[in-house]
Design a protein around this motif. Structure first.
Motif, mmCIF file in Angstrom:
data_model
loop_
_atom_site.group_PDB
_atom_site.id
_atom_site.type_symbol
_atom_site.label_atom_id
_atom_site.label_comp_id
_atom_site.label_asym_id
_atom_site.label_seq_id
_atom_site.Cartn_x
_atom_site.Cartn_y
_atom_site.Cartn_z
ATOM 1 N N ALA A 93 -4.924 6.028 -2.960
ATOM 2 C CA ALA A 93 -4.472 5.158 -2.667
ATOM 3 C C ALA A 93 -4.196 4.042 -3.366
ATOM 4 O O ALA A 93 -5.286 3.950 -3.443
ATOM 5 N N PHE A 94 -3.690 3.259 -3.218
ATOM 6 C CA PHE A 94 -3.333 1.996 -4.010
ATOM 7 C C PHE A 94 -2.374 0.770 -3.766
ATOM 8 O O PHE A 94 -1.898 1.087 -2.291
ATOM 9 N N MET A 95 -2.802 0.181 -3.508
ATOM 10 C CA MET A 95 -2.461 -1.420 -2.930
ATOM 11 C C MET A 95 -2.879 -2.582 -3.935
ATOM 12 O O MET A 95 -3.522 -2.456 -4.688
ATOM 13 N N MET A 96 -2.096 -4.269 -2.810
ATOM 14 C CA MET A 96 -3.034 -4.932 -3.431
ATOM 15 C C MET A 96 -3.466 -6.106 -2.669
ATOM 16 O O MET A 96 -3.395 -5.472 -0.957
ATOM 17 N N ILE A 97 -4.946 -6.092 -3.165
ATOM 18 C CA ILE A 97 -5.868 -7.158 -2.080
ATOM 19 C C ILE A 97 -5.724 -8.244 -2.612
ATOM 20 O O ILE A 97 -6.674 -8.797 -3.537
ATOM 21 N N GLN A 127 0.927 -1.484 0.002
ATOM 22 C CA GLN A 127 0.018 -0.057 -0.058
ATOM 23 C C GLN A 127 1.172 1.781 -0.437
ATOM 24 O O GLN A 127 1.970 1.906 0.679
ATOM 25 N N TYR A 128 0.449 2.235 -0.653
ATOM 26 C CA TYR A 128 0.813 3.153 -0.600
ATOM 27 C C TYR A 128 0.392 4.543 -1.258
ATOM 28 O O TYR A 128 -1.322 4.279 -2.202
ATOM 29 N N ALA A 129 0.434 6.212 -0.726
ATOM 30 C CA ALA A 129 -1.093 7.156 -0.818
ATOM 31 C C ALA A 129 0.169 8.442 -1.637
ATOM 32 O O ALA A 129 1.622 8.602 -1.650
ATOM 33 N N ARG A 130 -0.305 8.872 -2.321
ATOM 34 C CA ARG A 130 0.092 9.894 -2.690
ATOM 35 C C ARG A 130 -1.002 11.214 -3.610
ATOM 36 O O ARG A 130 -1.994 10.856 -3.407
ATOM 37 N N LYS A 158 5.431 10.108 6.284
ATOM 38 C CA LYS A 158 3.717 10.522 6.697
ATOM 39 C C LYS A 158 3.017 8.697 6.508
ATOM 40 O O LYS A 158 3.132 8.733 5.323
ATOM 41 N N THR A 159 2.561 8.512 7.739
ATOM 42 C CA THR A 159 0.934 7.531 7.103
ATOM 43 C C THR A 159 -0.506 8.055 7.205
ATOM 44 O O THR A 159 -0.614 8.807 8.164
ATOM 45 N N ILE A 160 -1.028 7.319 6.138
ATOM 46 C CA ILE A 160 -2.186 8.002 6.711
ATOM 47 C C ILE A 160 -3.018 6.264 7.308
ATOM 48 O O ILE A 160 -2.835 5.207 6.629
ATOM 49 N N VAL A 180 -1.089 3.902 5.361
ATOM 50 C CA VAL A 180 -0.419 3.578 4.179
ATOM 51 C C VAL A 180 0.656 4.302 4.165
ATOM 52 O O VAL A 180 0.057 5.439 4.467
ATOM 53 N N PRO A 181 1.393 4.072 3.679
ATOM 54 C CA PRO A 181 2.637 5.344 3.743
ATOM 55 C C PRO A 181 2.467 6.332 2.427
ATOM 56 O O PRO A 181 2.297 5.404 1.222
#
Length: 152
Positions: A44-48, A30-33, A120-122, A138-139
Motif C-alpha cells: 500500500a502507498f499513500m501521502m501522509i 492511498q492505493y494498494a496493489r 475492492k478496498t483494503i 485503501v482502493p
C-alpha cells in the motif's frame, strides 16, 4: 443496477476520494496493489501530511487483509535492492508530507487473505505516536503507474 446500489456505489466512491483526517494527520492518494491476482503479497502507498506543529511518527500498521503487515523500505545491499522491515517506523515532520511510494518506503502485506482485485478496498489501521490510530480504506489499483520511475 438498482437505485439503492447506485447510491451506495456513489457514496463509497466519494468516501474513498476524500482524505482521512485525525488530529494533525491527513492521508491522501492511498492505493494498494499486488503483482498478480495469485500473489501472496501486496503493498500500500499513500501521502501522509502532518498539519500540526510537532513531529509525529508512523509506528505501526495492521490489516485483516494479510497475516503480516509491516512498514518497509528498500535498501541496496551488495548491488541488490532488498526490502527491509522498518521497526522504528517513519518520522512525519511537522508541516510536511511523507510519501509511501513504490520503490521506497511502503506498507508490505504478506500472506494475503484474499486476492487484490480492482474495485475492492483494503482496510488499514495506521498507528502514530501522537495521533494514535487512523483507520482508512485503501482502493486496489493494479493499473497505476509508479511515481518517479520506481518499479515496485
Amino acid at each position: 443496477m438498482s437505485l439503492k446500489s447506485t447510491v451506495l456505489t456513489a457514496l463509497a466512491a466519494l468516501a474513498l476520494a476524500a482524505p482521512a483526517f485525525a488530529q494533525s494527520i491527513e492521508i491522501y492518494d492511498q492505493y494498494a496493489r499486488s503483482a498478480s491476482p495469485m500473489a501472496k503479497t501486496g503493498a500500500a502507498f499513500m501521502m501522509i501530511h502532518n498539519t500540526g506543529g510537532r513531529a509525529d511518527r508512523l509506528i505501526g500498521v495492521a490489516s485483516p487483509a494479510a497475516k503480516m503487515v509491516q512498514l518497509h523500505t528498500h535498501r541496496e545491499e551488495g548491488g541488490v535492492m532488498k526490502m527491509i522491515h522498518v521497526e522504528d517506523g517513519f518520522a512525519i515532520p511537522a508541516g510536511e508530507t511523507f510519501f509511501l511510494e513504490r520503490g521506497g518506503n511502503h506498507i508490505m502485506m504478506m500472506g494475503l487473505t484474499e486476492p487484490f482485485e480492482p474495485g475492492k478496498t483494503i482496510p488499514l489501521t495506521l498507528t502514530f505516536e501522537q495521533a494514535g490510530e487512523i483507520g482508512i480504506e485503501v482502493p486496489v489499483d493494479l493499473d497505476r503507474k509508479p511515481e518517479h520511475g520506481a518499479e515496485n
